[in-house]
Structure formats: C-alpha cells, structure tokens
Design a protein around this motif. Structure first.
Motif, PDB file in Angstrom:
ATOM      1  N   ASP A   1      43.074  15.297 -43.228  1.00 58.75           N
ATOM      2  CA  ASP A   1      43.005  15.659 -44.808  1.00 58.75           C
ATOM      3  C   ASP A   1      44.579  16.395 -45.023  1.00 58.75           C
ATOM      4  N   ASP A   2      45.492  16.309 -43.903  1.00 56.89           N
ATOM      5  CA  ASP A   2      46.792  16.751 -43.904  1.00 56.89           C
ATOM      6  C   ASP A   2      47.707  15.664 -43.978  1.00 56.89           C
ATOM      7  N   PRO A   3      48.502  15.854 -45.232  1.00 54.56           N
ATOM      8  CA  PRO A   3      49.276  14.517 -45.476  1.00 54.56           C
ATOM      9  C   PRO A   3      50.639  14.548 -44.540  1.00 54.56           C
ATOM     10  N   ASP A   4      51.127  15.635 -43.977  1.00 51.02           N
ATOM     11  CA  ASP A   4      52.063  15.396 -43.039  1.00 51.02           C
ATOM     12  C   ASP A   4      51.631  14.798 -41.713  1.00 51.02           C
ATOM     13  N   VAL A   5      50.483  15.098 -41.233  1.00 53.99           N
ATOM     14  CA  VAL A   5      49.902  14.526 -39.973  1.00 53.99           C
ATOM     15  C   VAL A   5      49.644  13.059 -40.114  1.00 53.99           C
ATOM     16  N   LEU A   6      49.102  12.633 -41.401  1.00 54.15           N
ATOM     17  CA  LEU A   6      48.929  11.272 -41.655  1.00 54.15           C
ATOM     18  C   LEU A   6      50.208  10.426 -41.465  1.00 54.15           C
ATOM     19  N   ASP A   7      51.244  11.128 -42.229  1.00 55.11           N
ATOM     20  CA  ASP A   7      52.380  10.472 -42.145  1.00 55.11           C
ATOM     21  C   ASP A   7      52.903  10.028 -40.523  1.00 55.11           C
ATOM     22  N   MET A   8      52.632  11.125 -39.940  1.00 53.53           N
ATOM     23  CA  MET A   8      52.846  10.768 -38.601  1.00 53.53           C
ATOM     24  C   MET A   8      52.067   9.792 -37.715  1.00 53.53           C
ATOM     25  N   ILE A   9      50.684   9.820 -38.000  1.00 52.24           N
ATOM     26  CA  ILE A   9      49.973   9.083 -37.144  1.00 52.24           C
ATOM     27  C   ILE A   9      49.574   7.662 -37.804  1.00 52.24           C
ATOM     28  N   LEU A  10      49.674   7.362 -39.034  1.00 50.95           N
ATOM     29  CA  LEU A  10      49.188   6.407 -39.320  1.00 50.95           C
ATOM     30  C   LEU A  10      50.017   5.059 -38.959  1.00 50.95           C
ATOM     31  N   PRO A  11      51.201   5.145 -38.687  1.00 55.45           N
ATOM     32  CA  PRO A  11      51.830   3.958 -38.153  1.00 55.45           C
ATOM     33  C   PRO A  11      51.295   3.468 -36.988  1.00 55.45           C
ATOM     34  N   ALA A  12      51.038   4.390 -35.933  1.00 56.97           N
ATOM     35  CA  ALA A  12      50.356   4.075 -34.835  1.00 56.97           C
ATOM     36  C   ALA A  12      48.932   3.584 -34.961  1.00 56.97           C
ATOM     37  N   VAL A  13      48.015   4.153 -35.905  1.00 61.02           N
ATOM     38  CA  VAL A  13      46.888   3.702 -36.020  1.00 61.02           C
ATOM     39  C   VAL A  13      46.948   2.169 -36.506  1.00 61.02           C
ATOM     40  N   ARG A  14      47.517   1.914 -37.498  1.00 68.78           N
ATOM     41  CA  ARG A  14      47.776   0.832 -38.119  1.00 68.78           C
ATOM     42  C   ARG A  14      47.928  -0.221 -36.971  1.00 68.78           C
ATOM     43  N   GLY A  15      49.291  -0.013 -36.190  1.00 65.96           N
ATOM     44  CA  GLY A  15      49.675  -0.866 -35.272  1.00 65.96           C
ATOM     45  C   GLY A  15      48.462  -0.987 -33.987  1.00 65.96           C
ATOM     46  N   ASP A  16      47.722   0.079 -33.814  1.00 66.86           N
ATOM     47  CA  ASP A  16      46.668  -0.280 -32.714  1.00 66.86           C
ATOM     48  C   ASP A  16      45.666  -1.226 -33.198  1.00 66.86           C
ATOM     49  N   TYR A  17      45.301  -0.919 -34.675  1.00 65.30           N
ATOM     50  CA  TYR A  17      44.137  -1.753 -35.096  1.00 65.30           C
ATOM     51  C   TYR A  17      44.553  -3.224 -35.182  1.00 65.30           C
ATOM     52  N   THR A  18      45.706  -3.339 -35.634  1.00 61.29           N
ATOM     53  CA  THR A  18      46.503  -4.527 -35.631  1.00 61.29           C
ATOM     54  C   THR A  18      46.267  -5.408 -34.350  1.00 61.29           C
ATOM     55  N   ALA A  19      46.543  -4.612 -33.282  1.00 69.75           N
ATOM     56  CA  ALA A  19      46.147  -5.394 -31.962  1.00 69.75           C
ATOM     57  C   ALA A  19      44.893  -5.735 -31.632  1.00 69.75           C
ATOM     58  N   VAL A  20      44.036  -4.738 -31.840  1.00 71.21           N
ATOM     59  CA  VAL A  20      42.515  -4.852 -31.457  1.00 71.21           C
ATOM     60  C   VAL A  20      41.905  -6.009 -32.439  1.00 71.21           C
ATOM     61  N   GLU A  21      42.452  -6.139 -33.713  1.00 68.77           N
ATOM     62  CA  GLU A  21      41.567  -7.210 -34.430  1.00 68.77           C
ATOM     63  C   GLU A  21      42.299  -8.383 -34.425  1.00 68.77           C
ATOM     64  N   THR A  22      43.358  -8.818 -33.791  1.00 69.70           N
ATOM     65  CA  THR A  22      44.062 -10.032 -33.704  1.00 69.70           C
ATOM     66  C   THR A  22      43.947 -10.348 -32.349  1.00 69.70           C
ATOM     67  N   TYR A  23      43.303  -9.759 -31.343  1.00 65.33           N
ATOM     68  CA  TYR A  23      42.918 -10.067 -29.938  1.00 65.33           C
ATOM     69  C   TYR A  23      41.871 -11.170 -30.032  1.00 65.33           C
ATOM     70  N   ARG A  24      42.193 -12.366 -29.033  1.00 65.46           N
ATOM     71  CA  ARG A  24      41.413 -13.286 -28.854  1.00 65.46           C
ATOM     72  C   ARG A  24      41.279 -13.568 -27.537  1.00 65.46           C
ATOM     73  N   TYR A  25      40.254 -13.551 -26.938  1.00 61.60           N
ATOM     74  CA  TYR A  25      40.229 -13.639 -25.333  1.00 61.60           C
ATOM     75  C   TYR A  25      40.190 -15.071 -24.906  1.00 61.60           C
ATOM     76  N   ARG A  26      41.146 -15.498 -24.009  1.00 56.84           N
ATOM     77  CA  ARG A  26      41.539 -16.698 -23.312  1.00 56.84           C
ATOM     78  C   ARG A  26      40.954 -16.722 -22.012  1.00 56.84           C
ATOM     79  N   PRO A  27      39.890 -17.648 -22.095  1.00 50.64           N
ATOM     80  CA  PRO A  27      39.160 -17.712 -20.697  1.00 50.64           C
ATOM     81  C   PRO A  27      40.006 -18.040 -19.581  1.00 50.64           C
ATOM     82  N   ARG A  28      39.710 -17.234 -18.537  1.00 52.54           N
ATOM     83  CA  ARG A  28      40.348 -17.380 -17.315  1.00 52.54           C
ATOM     84  C   ARG A  28      39.574 -17.343 -16.051  1.00 52.54           C
ATOM     85  N   PRO A  29      39.929 -17.275 -14.693  1.00 51.20           N
ATOM     86  CA  PRO A  29      39.106 -17.028 -13.498  1.00 51.20           C
ATOM     87  C   PRO A  29      38.327 -15.552 -13.897  1.00 51.20           C
ATOM     88  N   VAL A  30      37.265 -15.404 -13.703  1.00 56.78           N
ATOM     89  CA  VAL A  30      36.763 -13.892 -13.835  1.00 56.78           C
ATOM     90  C   VAL A  30      37.336 -13.034 -12.831  1.00 56.78           C
TER      91      VAL A  30
END
Length: 249
Positions: free
Chosen positions: A160-189
């Motif tokens: 709820d703190d706008p100043d904190v959000l300004d600091m953390i949201l770019p990293a959060v958005r980047g992380d979610y981009t990484a998670v949600e665009t990840y696709r497993y590539r089959p390889r030897p287990v």
C-alpha cells in the motif's frame, strides 16, 4: 571457512555454517529477495553453509537490469555458482526459484558433468506440467499488486506504500514475465534426488502437478505436503528446515 571465491553481487551469506558442511543454495520466488531466506539460514546454520541468491532489480541491486527469462536467470546463476559446483551442494528453490534451480542443475550436468547432491523444489509444479493462464505480467500495476496480495507472500502494508511499489514493481513484472513465458524443453532427465515440498491448498501447483517432478529424475523422489497455500513455508518454517536438513547430501 573454506576459501572459495563467490560472486558477491549474486550471493548472500547470513550465517557461517560448519566448515565441512555442504552448501545449500536458496533460490527466491518471483519478487523475492535473498533476505527472505535469512530465517531459514539461521535454522540451518549447524547443518549447511547456506547461500541465498539476490536477483537483479531489487534491494541493493535495484539499479541492475531486471531479467525477463528463466534461461537468462539460469545462465547468470550458473556463472555465479560455478566455483562451488564441484563441492557438495544442494539447491532449494521456491516457486520461480524452483524453475531456476532446475535449469541450473541441468546446466551443471550438461556443462560440467556433475549435479547437485539434491534438488529441493517448493511451491511449483513440474517443468513439464504447463498451464495456460492469464498473464500476470501483462496486467497493469494494480493487477500485479492484487496478485501479490492474493498469494499472501508480501506484507500488504508494504504493497500500500506508493514509494515501495515504485521500487519493487519493475522486478516483480520482470520475474512474472520470466515465469509465464517459460516453456520446458525436453532433455535427458537428471540423476540427482528430487525432493518436492508443497502446500495442500496452493492455487499455483496442485498435488498431481507437483508429483510430476518424479518424471524429471532417474534418482529418488520424495514429496512433502504441508497445510497451507503458496507460501505455506511462512507458517511451517521449522518443519521445512527439518525436511531440508534430512535431505542434505
């Protein structure tokens, strides 16, 4: 303390463990920081040399470029951890951290012909169990904040703190981009043991999806289920530490 030089940009150490104890590398969740694992480090200080990763774009690395793919995270973490990869080492990753830990373990096998002594994954479905979900990273800032509040992994007063959000949201958005665009590539287990930990009411990973980690190793597989949601480990910190300690190499 063993004289091993590690990348102090990526790696944080909160407590010193016994000199001959294995390394335990902790991989944070999306939006998370190394400090999240400080309590766990304290609980395991007699069993392991606990190292926590500090991803770019947050806290003391807030001016570093955010990463937006799991492959980029894994490549950079691999380079940072390479000095200890011939030592006894275990990985523990929560949520996005589980995916990064898995990809780093795969790189260890492919590039160095070695693997962690154990891969411990928490709050994440198996890489091969893909879900089609609305992309959190495509939402506006309010939508991302609503997601974080719903998972109960971040103090809502902070969100709820706008100043904190300004600091953390770019990293959060980047992380979610990484998670949600990840696709497993089959390889030897992998051949190392995999230990999966999960909450029984986690909306991000049901029990069958977590059980799917069994398919990613020819080694032993164990699954530990706790009462709770995606951040079950907040309520069960001591029990989680006990599970980790039992499975250390």
């Amino acid at each position: 303390m063993r004289e091993i030089s590690l990348d102090d940009v990526w790696v944080r150490r909160f407590h010193e463990g016994p000199d001959r104890a294995p390394f335990l590398v902790c991989f944070p969740h999306a939006g998370g920081s190394a400090n999240y694992f400080s309590p766990l480090s304290g609980m395991l200080r007699s069993s392991a040399q606990v190292l926590a990763l500090q991803y770019p774009g947050r806290q003391d690395r807030r001016h570093h470029r955010c990463l937006t793919t799991i492959d980029a995270f894994a490549d950079e973490v691999f380079a940072a951890l390479e000095p200890i990869m011939k030592q006894p080492v275990a990985f523990f990753g929560h949520s996005m951290g589980a995916m990064i830990a898995f990809e780093v373990a795969t790189r260890m096998r492919e590039r160095l012909d070695t693997e962690p002594g154990v891969l411990m994954v928490s709050g994440r479905r198996a890489p091969s169990r893909h879900r089609e979900e609305p992309g959190v990273h495509l939402r506006d800032d309010d939508g991302i904040v609503a997601e974080l509040k719903g998972l109960s992994g971040t103090d809502t007063r902070v969100l709820d703190d706008p100043d904190v959000l300004d600091m953390i949201l770019p990293a959060v958005r980047g992380d979610y981009t990484a998670v949600e665009t990840y696709r497993y590539r089959p390889r030897p287990v992998l051949g190392c043991p995999i230990v999966a930990l999960t909450g029984d009411e986690d909306p991000k990973a049901d029990l069958d999806e977590v059980e799917g980690w069994r398919d990613h190793t020819t080694g032993a597989f164990r699954m530990h289920t706790f009462r709770g949601g995606h951040f079950y480990l907040v309520e069960h910190g001591k029990a989680v530490a006990d599970v980790i300690a039992r499975h250390l190499p």
